[in-house]
Design an enzyme around this catalytic site. Structure first.
Site, PDB file in Angstrom:
ATOM      1  N   LYS A  79       6.531 -28.752  36.117  1.00  0.00           N
ATOM      2  CA  LYS A  79       7.018 -29.253  37.408  1.00  0.00           C
ATOM      3  C   LYS A  79       6.446 -30.619  37.780  1.00  0.00           C
ATOM      4  O   LYS A  79       7.067 -31.385  38.495  1.00  0.00           O
ATOM      5  CB  LYS A  79       6.730 -28.244  38.523  1.00  0.00           C
ATOM      6  N   HIS A 208      -5.522 -20.982  40.982  1.00  0.00           N
ATOM      7  CA  HIS A 208      -5.319 -22.433  41.022  1.00  0.00           C
ATOM      8  C   HIS A 208      -6.189 -22.957  42.152  1.00  0.00           C
ATOM      9  O   HIS A 208      -6.026 -22.542  43.296  1.00  0.00           O
ATOM     10  CB  HIS A 208      -3.839 -22.758  41.273  1.00  0.00           C
ATOM     11  N   GLU A 282      -3.524 -24.611  33.109  1.00  0.00           N
ATOM     12  CA  GLU A 282      -2.180 -25.115  33.416  1.00  0.00           C
ATOM     13  C   GLU A 282      -2.244 -26.522  34.016  1.00  0.00           C
ATOM     14  O   GLU A 282      -1.821 -26.733  35.153  1.00  0.00           O
ATOM     15  CB  GLU A 282      -1.488 -24.178  34.413  1.00  0.00           C
TER      16      GLU A 282
END
Ligand SMILES: *Cc1c(COP(=O)(O)O)cnc(C)c1O
Length: 415
Positions: A79, A208, A282
């Site tokens: 993204k 995250h 990530e």
């Protein structure tokens, strides 16, 4: 597809994803931009903005990741910047991918990446996207609610789940994510039980710390919380957890080394007894921010006393939306159309300047009180390190092109 590329990326090939790559010396990017402006009709006649993607920088970032975090497999978060050449090149360097939707999975697969190299890291997915993941063999996803467990049981029962926990909030992240995603400590046990009852496997934990994290302590407390989840799973008699996903939030600057040290230290502290632990991350911004440079054209000008006001043909509804959405602080510099060597001869007098985007909305303001040398209508303005959450989120508001701006590929030499 990535042509004839190999581990070294470009050694045997002059193109990525069917697009020509120009080799340039380390400081050759301004010369390259000048050559595009002189030869590419979109730049020369239409004066459309364009991006330059430097694959040499991407390669350097991959080396930097591997050097600092050798035991952590990066799954690039698509993204952040889904540019097809960028994604294809990362794939050729051996990256794996974090996809959040059917379209992102489709794109990554189209570059020849195998479904095992993809994590569907969106905790809350439409059912049709889950069924698509099942069909193409993407077998790992995240969750943080019982309703997601039910959906997975219905649409993709073979899927391995990773429980996303809420990382302790740290004010310093540029874009905190904890308000939207992540199980709270007291929710973990019921979630693990729900998965157990549904017969769906939970194989690990993710978090995250917030995008653009600047405080490495965030990783420390998040990893402590993740270790607690491993213990809870063991206590409940679940199969042994084996995946630790430290998420994103990394920046490519000098803070990266500190963050990497903090992550390694905390893993050593909290997971030292784990054998066969698969550790993944990530990163989005870490890979996407630095390699992209935007070049926009000055389409209008006004002088009010000392103040210089410029209107350029990209703005906060286009690639520069990151100023609003991502709280980005941009760096810009006029492109000298002469060679850089002649620059010293020129005036270096600067003026406080305002830079506006092209739309008729006053909000469309790129910078105020920014010191720039004087520019004229038709000049070009260069924005460096503009690849993160920029072109990915533009719109065509007011009829100005904010999506699909062309990207030229270079590969700079680094020693
Ligand atoms: C956006 C996102 C990322 C990437 O975050 P960065 O801060 O750009 O590294 C990683 N994982 C998930 C689940 C995300 O939503």
């Amino acid at each position: 597809m990535v042509g004839m590329t190999n581990e070294m990326g470009l050694k045997d090939s002059e193109s990525v994803n069917g697009k020509r790559v120009t080799k340039i010396p380390k400081d050759g990017i301004h010369d390259f931009m000048r050559s595009i402006i002189a030869s590419d009709p979109e730049a020369q006649d239409l004066k459309e903005p364009f991006f330059v993607l430097d694959l040499g920088v991407v390669k350097n970032l991959m080396d930097k990741w591997t050097h600092n975090l050798p035991t952590i497999q990066p799954f690039y978060a698509v993204k952040c910047n889904p540019d097809p050449s960028f994604v294809a090149y990362l794939a050729s360097l051996g990256a794996n991918f974090d996809c959040a939707s059917k379209a992102e999975i489709e794109q990554v697969l189209s570059h020849g990446v195998s479904p095992e190299q993809i994590i569907f890291a969106n905790p809350c997915k439409p059912e049709s996207h889950i069924r698509f993941a099942a069909k193409v063999g993407v077998k790992r996803t995240t969750f943080d609610s019982v309703f997601e467990v039910e959906k997975i049981k219905r649409c993709h029962p073979e899927c391995e789940l990773i429980i996303r926990i809420k990382a302790p909030d740290f004010e310093s992240a540029r874009c905190p994510l904890g308000a939207k995603y992540g199980a709270l400590p007291h929710e973990v046990e019921p979630l693990l039980r729900a998965a157990q009852d549904a017969g769906v496997a939970v194989v690990g934990v993710s978090f995250h710390v917030g995008s653009g994290a600047t405080d490495w302590r965030a990783y420390h407390s998040a990893l402590a919380a993740a270790a607690e989840v491993f213990k809870t799973a063991a206590r409940l008699g679940l199969p042994k957890m084996r995946v630790l996903n430290v998420g994103g939030g990394f920046t490519a600057g000098p803070q990266f080394e500190d963050a990497a040290e903090a992550v390694k230290f905390a893993i050593q502290a909290y997971f030292q007894d784990e054998t066969d632990l698969e550790i993944i991350a990530e990163p989005g911004r870490f890979f996407a921010e630095w390699p992209f440079t935007l070049v926009a054209n000055v389409i209008g000008k006004r002088i009010r006393g000392e103040l210089r006001e410029y209107y350029i043909n990209d703005g906060i509804y286009g690639s520069l939306n990151c100023i609003l959405n991502d709280h980005a602080v941009v760096t810009m510099q006029p492109l000298d159309l002469e060679n850089d060597h002649d620059l010293e001869m020129k005036t270096t007098m600067t003026y406080p300047s305002t830079v506006f985007g092209p739309t008729c909305d006053a909000l469309d303001t790129v910078a105020r009180d920014y010191q720039l040398t004087e520019m004229e209508v038709g000049d070009w303005l260069v924005f460096t390190k503009l690849g993160a959450y920029s072109s990915a989120c533009g719109a065509n508001f007011n009829g100005f092109k904010g999506v699909g701006i062309s990207t030229h590929l270079v590969h700079s030499e680094h020693c």
